[in-house]
Structure formats: C-alpha cells, structure tokens
Design a protein around this motif. Sequence first.
Motif, short mmCIF file in Angstrom:
data_model
loop_
_atom_site.label_atom_id
_atom_site.label_comp_id
_atom_site.label_asym_id
_atom_site.label_seq_id
_atom_site.Cartn_x
_atom_site.Cartn_y
_atom_site.Cartn_z
N GLU A 1 23.77 6.12 -2.81
CA GLU A 1 23.61 5.05 -2.71
C GLU A 1 22.59 5.37 -1.24
O GLU A 1 22.06 4.39 -1.85
N TYR B 1 19.70 6.81 -2.40
CA TYR B 1 18.57 6.28 -2.43
C TYR B 1 17.63 4.77 -1.61
O TYR B 1 16.76 4.46 -2.04
N LEU B 2 19.00 4.17 -0.65
CA LEU B 2 18.81 3.50 -0.35
C LEU B 2 17.50 3.28 1.12
O LEU B 2 16.54 2.82 1.44
N LEU C 1 11.66 0.43 -4.91
CA LEU C 1 12.31 1.27 -5.80
C LEU C 1 12.88 0.20 -7.10
O LEU C 1 12.91 -0.85 -6.61
N LYS D 1 15.99 -1.19 -8.97
CA LYS D 1 17.05 -1.90 -9.17
C LYS D 1 18.55 -1.79 -9.85
O LYS D 1 18.70 -2.09 -10.66
N SER E 1 20.67 0.06 -7.85
CA SER E 1 22.04 0.14 -6.81
C SER E 1 22.22 -0.99 -6.64
O SER E 1 22.42 -1.96 -7.10
N PHE F 1 24.24 -2.62 -4.66
CA PHE F 1 23.53 -3.29 -3.45
C PHE F 1 22.14 -4.22 -3.31
O PHE F 1 21.70 -4.31 -2.68
N SER G 1 18.01 -4.33 -3.52
CA SER G 1 16.98 -3.00 -3.36
C SER G 1 15.79 -3.64 -2.05
O SER G 1 16.04 -4.80 -2.31
N GLU H 1 12.76 -3.38 1.44
CA GLU H 1 12.84 -3.12 2.80
C GLU H 1 14.20 -3.71 3.43
O GLU H 1 14.61 -2.80 4.13
N LYS I 1 17.09 -2.90 3.00
CA LYS I 1 18.07 -2.26 2.75
C LYS I 1 18.41 -1.22 3.20
O LYS I 1 18.77 -0.66 2.97
N TRP I 2 17.30 -0.82 4.11
CA TRP I 2 17.35 0.46 4.66
C TRP I 2 17.84 0.54 6.01
O TRP I 2 19.41 1.12 5.72
N GLY J 1 21.47 1.68 4.07
CA GLY J 1 21.44 2.80 3.62
C GLY J 1 21.25 3.84 4.50
O GLY J 1 21.98 4.80 4.59
#
Length: 369
Positions: A93, A96-97, A164, A166, A168, A170, A172, A174, A176-177, A180
């Motif tokens: 996860e 990915y994020l 990204l 979707k 995840s 959580f 997706s 910016e 979510k950086w 992550g």
Amino acid sequence: MGGFENYKPAIAMVGLQFSYAAVSLSTRVALLQGMSPRVLVVYRQAIATLVIAPIAYFSRRKSGGCSMGLRSFYLIFLASLIGVAINQNIYFEGLYLASASMASAMGNLVPAVTFLIAYFLGLEKVKIRSLRSIAKILGTMLCVSGAMSMALLKGPKLLNAELLPKNSVFGSGEEKWLLGCVLLFVSCCFWSIWLILQVPASASYPDHLSMSAWMCFMATIQSAAITLFFERDLETWKLHSALELGCCFFAGIVGSGISFFVQAWCISQRGPLFSAMFNPLCAVIVTILAAIFLHEKIYTGGLVGGIGVIIGLYILLWGKAEEIKETKEETDPKLQKSEWKQVEESLEKDSCKSDLEEPLLSDQSSLVN
C-alpha cells in the motif's frame, strides 16, 4: 583464481540488490496498471511456498530434521502474520501511494528501528560513554531524521509523476503521499518485530529452511483471509496481463526464493554485517531506474533525507560491528594474536549461528521483503 573467489560474495550481493530493485520496480508497474496490492501478496507467497516447500521437504528427509511443537507452531504463525501477511500488505500500500524509490530508501530504517525495539526489550545495551553506543544512537537518529525529511520536507519537485489508478483502500492522489510514507515506516516497524521474533522461533525450531516454508505457507493463508475481507469482488483475483503474471512469479521466485539462498550463502562466507552493507545500493538503483523508466517524482527533501538515512545506517552498522568485535575479544582476553586470527576465521564461518543472537541483522530478512 583465488582472487576471483574472494570477490564472489561481493558480486553475489551486488546482483542480489539489482534483483531486489527489479522486484520493487516490477511490483510498482503492476500496481500502477491496476493490480490489487493485497492479491499480489497472496500470489507472491503462494509461489514462494511452491518454490521453497519441495526443497525443504527433501532436505528434511535427508537430514531427519526436528519436530514442530505447539510453541514452535505459535511462534511461526505469529511471525508469518506480523512479518509477512500484515507487513507486506502495508508495504505494498505504501509502495503504491508513495513511490518505489521511497519504499527502497525507507527499507534502510529497519536496522535503526530494530535497535530501538530491541533496546526497550532489553536485548540491546547502551553505554553512554562508549563510542560504539554513541555511534548506534547517532546512526539511529540520522536514519529517523532522514526518513522524516523524506516524508515531510519535500522541497522543489525534480520530476513529475503519473496519476494513480484508484486501486488502494486509501484512495489515491497527491495528498496520499504522506500516508504512503507513514505506511512504509509502519512496515519497517513490523519488519523489525519480525526480525526479533526470529530469535525465539529459530531457537524453538532450528530447521531454518523448513521454517521458511511453513512461514510462507501460513502467510499465504493469512494474506488470503485479509484479501477476502477487503476485496469482495472476485474479479479482483484475476490477472489481466502477462505483466501481472510475470510480476507475481518474479517476486515469488526471485524475491522470496532465490534471494534466500544467495544471501544465506553470502552471510555464511562473510557474515551478516557484510550483507547489510549492500542494502543502500538497492535504494540507489531503484531511485535511478524509477526516475528514468517510471518518471517518478523526486523531491530535493527526499534526496537529502535518503542520503541521511544511508549515512546513519553505516554509522549504526559500524557501532554494531565494534560491539560484536569487543564481545568476541571479551570471551577470552588471554588469546594471543596468532590464536585470535584462527578463532576469528572460525567465527566467520559460523556467522549464521551467531546471527540468531543478534536480532538487529537477521539473515532471514531477505526471505520476504
């Protein structure tokens, strides 16, 4: 010919870091194409089980092996749940994020986090007036500070990143950086706990190859249960491209199968510290290749933080190496120099056994991640 033999462990470790980088990048590509991180964990562990289990079975038949008691089963079950099922779901996860370069750089935090956990559990001793203890504390502080810099102090963006899909739990985007990065840090904490669990698990069930097979098998079942809870749509389990199929096989065979034997051999030849010194190389390789082929976003804050993590890691490893050296010298201070060289050569050959007593640098770390 003898000179080449001396370079074999180093060549093997460099090749191993390239294989780790390839696993990280191929996994990132598969996730960007829409593959579920949770399904990837299940398939990876299932393939790793199919690779390791037959080898462990025939090895056990030849050597006789040891029986698994209730305590051994409990410890292996707990280690596979914490270190594989939960850890890898959180790790993928975060991968990915955030990004592949961030995930590789965060992986260098594992020795520092392990040192902190081991210290609070009483497994590591700290002497304020000792140079090696100061090195371990300073290295840990640099690693943690570097990780915080990577996550919080972005600075100017050096490269842009693609949007990204979707897939995840959580979401997706910016924003979510940071999430992550937090997930990657939590993954390091779970991985550190897994390393510490290797001490009682290995003592209770010393057949390491068989234990690895059992751990992969249990992790497959546990990961499948987690995936069924989050992924109610059975279509998610389908592999829609050859890339996703190849990623699962590559991560399972190379990332969890072949890498175990290669790193175990290198540790038996040169010791666990020699193996750990090559870990930052993977982060460098992933960062360069991800910037070239995946056009991942790279920030100046992340670059500075990554350098800080690597420097802190080497300071921490130096302090740990000095501690191990001093411990060996204290075992028999009356040894002469000529006699000590013979003992040191013998200890290097048995480094896998002594590694179980040092949870900071377990030789099992390559099995899963």
